[in-house]
Design a protein around this motif. Structure first.
Motif, PDB file in Angstrom:
ATOM      1  N   TYR A 185      23.863  71.747  31.457  1.00 18.08           N
ATOM      2  CA  TYR A 185      24.998  71.071  33.093  1.00 18.08           C
ATOM      3  C   TYR A 185      25.975  72.074  33.047  1.00 18.08           C
ATOM      4  O   TYR A 185      25.816  71.326  34.336  1.00 18.08           O
ATOM      5  CB  TYR A 185      25.473  69.873  31.726  1.00 18.08           C
ATOM      6  N   VAL A 186      27.519  72.397  32.770  1.00 21.58           N
ATOM      7  CA  VAL A 186      28.003  72.949  33.765  1.00 21.58           C
ATOM      8  C   VAL A 186      27.719  73.899  33.831  1.00 21.58           C
ATOM      9  O   VAL A 186      28.427  73.704  34.864  1.00 21.58           O
ATOM     10  CB  VAL A 186      29.491  73.761  31.724  1.00 21.58           C
ATOM     11  N   ARG A 187      27.057  74.249  33.587  1.00 18.48           N
ATOM     12  CA  ARG A 187      26.731  76.294  34.272  1.00 18.48           C
ATOM     13  C   ARG A 187      26.026  76.131  35.992  1.00 18.48           C
ATOM     14  O   ARG A 187      26.124  75.834  36.771  1.00 18.48           O
ATOM     15  CB  ARG A 187      25.513  76.977  33.874  1.00 18.48           C
ATOM     16  N   TYR A 188      25.259  74.087  35.228  1.00 20.47           N
ATOM     17  CA  TYR A 188      24.322  73.495  36.596  1.00 20.47           C
ATOM     18  C   TYR A 188      25.697  73.449  38.037  1.00 20.47           C
ATOM     19  O   TYR A 188      25.925  73.428  39.043  1.00 20.47           O
ATOM     20  CB  TYR A 188      23.405  72.815  36.212  1.00 20.47           C
ATOM     21  N   VAL A 189      26.544  72.284  36.759  1.00 18.61           N
ATOM     22  CA  VAL A 189      27.786  71.633  38.236  1.00 18.61           C
ATOM     23  C   VAL A 189      28.695  72.902  38.604  1.00 18.61           C
ATOM     24  O   VAL A 189      28.782  72.265  40.034  1.00 18.61           O
ATOM     25  CB  VAL A 189      28.136  70.502  36.896  1.00 18.61           C
TER      26      VAL A 189
END
Length: 191
Positions: A102-106
């Motif tokens: 999630y963090v890398r995606y955002v």
């Protein structure tokens, strides 16, 4: 938590690589909480483009509304708009068992938003100067929208490691959230 010019340049380089559908761009995006929060600096980079858009097209508020209040409203809705999809994307990531990404995606999503907004802004400048007709602007805008949707699909597919359908779902939800937020904020002004 501050960013320096080298970090910003590196993040934008990753976003440009993604814009070329090069998965190497993912390597520059971090997955730490600090990277997550720093990626929202992209909203600061896009803000001047948004401000010029509002100057060219107006706020849509009644003339009786004081100008500072109209601009405060526009920039508040702008800021909230940057937070809406990342909040909803977390639920999607949980649904697809991708919270670890999630963090890398955002981070990739936010920095890539700079490129996307710049492309739309560059399309609007010749229109505002009268160099593009409404029909030409609509046609080029449609082509650019299709490109940006594919760009968003590539970001989701690469950063989340999901299949084509799930990546398309992220893009569809993002698009729906954007439309909803625009219509909602417009209805508040009109109402």
């Amino acid at each position: 938590m501050s960013l320096n010019a080298v970090q910003i340049h590196r993040a934008l380089w990753g976003a440009v690589r993604f814009a070329r559908f090069d998965p190497v761009g993912l390597a520059v995006f971090g997955d730490r909480d600090l990277d997550f929060w720093q990626s929202f600096f992209a909203a600061v980079i896009v803000a001047p483009m948004f401000f010029l858009w509002v100057l060219m097209h107006g706020t849509g508020m009644a003339e009786s509304v004081p100008v500072p209040l109209a601009y405060l409203y526009e920039f508040t809705s702008y800021g909230v708009g940057w937070l809406l999809f990342p909040a909803i994307a977390y639920t999607l990531c949980r649904t697809f068992d991708r919270t670890d990404r999630y963090v890398r995606y955002v981070v990739a999503y936010n920095w890539s938003s700079v490129i996307q907004n710049a492309l739309f802004f560059l399309l609007n400048v010749p229109t505002a100067l009268g160099l593009l007709s409404g029909g030409a602007r609509s046609f080029l805008g449609l082509i650019l929208l299709i490109y940006v949707l594919i760009y968003g699909w590539f970001i989701a597919k690469t950063a989340l490691g999901v299949d084509n359908h799930r990546a398309a779902m992220f893009v569809a939800v993002d698009f729906a959230v954007s439309l909803f937020w625009e219509r909602f904020t417009d209805s508040l002004v009109a109402g």
